[in-house]
Enzyme design. Structure first.
Site, PDB file in Angstrom:
ATOM      1  N   TRP A 109       0.821  -1.221   0.000  1.00 38.12           N
ATOM      2  CA  TRP A 109       0.000   0.000   0.000  1.00 38.12           C
ATOM      3  C   TRP A 109       0.845   1.257   0.000  1.00 38.12           C
ATOM      4  O   TRP A 109       0.545   2.216  -0.697  1.00 38.12           O
ATOM      5  CB  TRP A 109      -1.004  -0.019   1.152  1.00 38.12           C
ATOM      6  CG  TRP A 109      -2.065  -1.051   0.909  1.00 38.12           C
ATOM      7  CD1 TRP A 109      -2.272  -2.199   1.619  1.00 38.12           C
ATOM      8  CD2 TRP A 109      -3.049  -1.057  -0.156  1.00 38.12           C
ATOM      9  NE1 TRP A 109      -3.310  -2.909   1.062  1.00 38.12           N
ATOM     10  CE2 TRP A 109      -3.800  -2.241  -0.011  1.00 38.12           C
ATOM     11  CE3 TRP A 109      -3.350  -0.186  -1.200  1.00 38.12           C
ATOM     12  CZ2 TRP A 109      -4.846  -2.571  -0.883  1.00 38.12           C
ATOM     13  CZ3 TRP A 109      -4.389  -0.517  -2.072  1.00 38.12           C
ATOM     14  CH2 TRP A 109      -5.122  -1.692  -1.897  1.00 38.12           C
ATOM     15  N   ASP A 179      -2.144   6.767   5.775  1.00 34.24           N
ATOM     16  CA  ASP A 179      -3.194   5.900   5.254  1.00 34.24           C
ATOM     17  C   ASP A 179      -3.562   4.935   6.378  1.00 34.24           C
ATOM     18  O   ASP A 179      -2.792   4.034   6.714  1.00 34.24           O
ATOM     19  CB  ASP A 179      -2.670   5.134   4.027  1.00 34.24           C
ATOM     20  CG  ASP A 179      -3.710   4.172   3.451  1.00 34.24           C
ATOM     21  OD1 ASP A 179      -4.809   4.047   4.042  1.00 34.24           O
ATOM     22  OD2 ASP A 179      -3.425   3.554   2.414  1.00 34.24           O
ATOM     23  N   LYS A 203     -12.918  -1.611   5.643  1.00 34.49           N
ATOM     24  CA  LYS A 203     -12.189  -2.538   6.499  1.00 34.49           C
ATOM     25  C   LYS A 203     -12.689  -2.454   7.933  1.00 34.49           C
ATOM     26  O   LYS A 203     -13.147  -3.425   8.487  1.00 34.49           O
ATOM     27  CB  LYS A 203     -10.688  -2.244   6.487  1.00 34.49           C
ATOM     28  CG  LYS A 203      -9.888  -2.873   5.363  1.00 34.49           C
ATOM     29  CD  LYS A 203     -10.119  -2.247   4.021  1.00 34.49           C
ATOM     30  CE  LYS A 203      -9.388  -2.902   2.892  1.00 34.49           C
ATOM     31  NZ  LYS A 203      -8.116  -2.310   2.535  1.00 34.49           N
TER      32      LYS A 203
HETATM   33  C1  LIG Z   1      -7.754  -1.663   1.406  1.00 36.16           C
HETATM   34  C2  LIG Z   1      -6.724  -0.618   1.440  1.00 36.16           C
HETATM   35  C3  LIG Z   1      -6.715   0.387   0.482  1.00 36.16           C
HETATM   36  C4  LIG Z   1      -7.722   0.312  -0.642  1.00 36.16           C
HETATM   37  O1  LIG Z   1      -8.236   1.451  -1.044  1.00 36.16           O
HETATM   38  P1  LIG Z   1      -9.489   1.543  -2.029  1.00 36.16           P
HETATM   39  O2  LIG Z   1      -9.073   2.552  -3.010  1.00 36.16           O
HETATM   40  O3  LIG Z   1     -10.625   1.956  -1.150  1.00 36.16           O
HETATM   41  O4  LIG Z   1      -9.706   0.190  -2.649  1.00 36.16           O
HETATM   42  C5  LIG Z   1      -5.742   1.369   0.578  1.00 36.16           C
HETATM   43  N1  LIG Z   1      -4.829   1.351   1.581  1.00 36.16           N
HETATM   44  C6  LIG Z   1      -4.815   0.386   2.524  1.00 36.16           C
HETATM   45  C7  LIG Z   1      -3.803   0.396   3.615  1.00 36.16           C
HETATM   46  C8  LIG Z   1      -5.765  -0.635   2.475  1.00 36.16           C
HETATM   47  O5  LIG Z   1      -5.786  -1.605   3.392  1.00 36.16           O
END
Ligand SMILES: *Cc1c(COP(=O)(O)O)cnc(C)c1O
Length: 369
Positions: A109, A179, A203
């Site tokens: 991520w 994030d 989540k």
């Molecule tokens: C699930 C997740 C995302 C996903 O973001 P979307 O754009 O809503 O699919 C981003 N960052 C992290 C840390 C995640 O766990």
């Protein structure tokens, strides 16, 4: 398959969209055709109606209370997922393309977040765990911040690799951006330390379609008028998240989740305690398995949300996942980029689900070790 097996709720270890508290689902079910006092479903009313206004206000107030958001920060309800935030952050916080955004690349991520920066300015990777296959987080001494970054970004919980920061990295006066998609509301956070926090809801805070952004108000002055309306934090702030139709249902669910945290769990200290208890159960089985299970994360950096591990080989991993599903424990397959097993145990995963998994893990190790 009996009707019971078909309709009984399983223990759902999905990484996201993920398990919701059963009492929240029941309240949604009871109100889905007619919100009390409204006469219509939340799915059917105008976002400009006073009834929805009350829902938005309640969700925002409760979120501010539960997450302890100080007056210095605004709370925005946006769409586009965490993914859009990866672009909105540099687009809004960099005043011109000569500026630099600092990133800790600690997993899939963090890497994805950093990949958008070059469109708006310079990327500086202050630390990367790629060479170690993202199995650990940096020590303070390893992080190399740039001279004068516009902001510094980190991923508080790496959902795929199962790594979680247990304290904020220190960047001094530079706005810290996080994030928190997969660990928002899992524990108390000192929001005053942050310039911006973002989290998609699917989540730990509800259903997909909503991303919550907490932004320090003085940073809104950086948002350029050249940005398209939807991409401009200042416009969303001025319009109280109603610059266009917001994700109404997901906002309603966020309100119910915050109410559940307040009234059934007793706040984020209590939630944190429960989350630690749940994750300890699984990590203990891993550590006491005489090497049958291997955790991916360095023990000091283990996530209390996503427990990532392997059995001795891919064949055993597959068998584990298959037998667990037969025992009503579903979606334990690791992310396709990493393989192995991942148990996502977000706030709404009941302790009994984790106890059932821990006990299954012990039995599996005994019969297959
Ligand atoms: C699930 C997740 C995302 C996903 O973001 P979307 O754009 O809503 O699919 C981003 N960052 C992290 C840390 C995640 O766990």
């Amino acid at each position: 398959m009996s009707t019971d097996t078909l309709t009984k709720r399983c223990y759902n270890f999905s990484a996201g969209p993920a398990v919701l508290p059963e009492s929240v689902l029941e309240q949604i079910q009871s109100e889905i055709t007619c919100l009390p006092g409204v006469g219509s479903s939340v799915l059917e009313i105008s976002h400009r109606s006073p009834d929805f206004g009350a829902i938005l206000n309640d969700a925002k107030t409760r979120f501010r209370e539960v997450f302890a958001v100080p007056e210095t920060h605004d709370v925005l309800f946006l769409q586009g997922g965490a993914c859009l935030q990866n672009a909105m952050i540099p687009a809004n916080l960099m005043i011109d393309p000569s500026q630099t955004g600092d990133y800790l690349v600690t997993g899939a991520w963090g890497k994805k977040s950093s990949a958008e920066v070059h469109r708006f300015g310079n990327l500086h990777v202050a630390w990367s765990g790629a060479d170690d296959n993202f199995c650990r987080l940096p020590t303070a001494a390893e992080i190399q911040w740039s001279e004068q970054p516009a902001y510094a970004h980190f991923t508080s919980n790496e959902t795929i690799h199962g790594l979680q920061f247990h304290a904020e990295p220190d960047v001094g006066d530079v706005p810290l951006v996080a994030d928190m998609s997969s660990d928002v509301l899992c524990r108390p956070v000192d929001v005053s330390k942050y310039g911006l926090i973002y989290a998609c809801a699917q989540k730990n805070s509800g259903v997909s379609g909503l991303t919550v952004v907490v932004i320090r108000k003085d940073l809104l002055e950086r948002c350029s008028d050249r940005l398209p309306l939807y991409l401009n934090y200042a416009k969303h702030s001025a319009a109280d998240s109603m610059a266009n139709t917001p994700p109404t249902f997901a906002i309603y669910v966020l309100g119910l989740i915050c109410k559940w945290l307040q009234e059934e769990i007793g706040g984020l200290e209590a939630m944190h305690q429960i989350n630690r208890e749940k994750s300890d159960l699984l990590y203990r089985v891993i550590d006491e398995s005489n090497g049958f299970y291997t955790g991916h994360a360095n023990p000091a950096d283990r996530s209390i949300m996503n427990v990532v591990f392997t059995t001795p080989d891919a064949e055993h991993d597959a068998k584990f996942i298959e037998l667990a599903a037969e025992a009503h424990m579903k979606t334990l397959k690791g992310h396709r980029s990493l393989g192995g097993i991942r148990a996502s145990i977000y706030n709404a995963m009941p302790l009994e689900g984790v106890q059932a998994l821990a006990s299954f893990m012990k039995d599996f190790a005994q019969s297959h070790g």
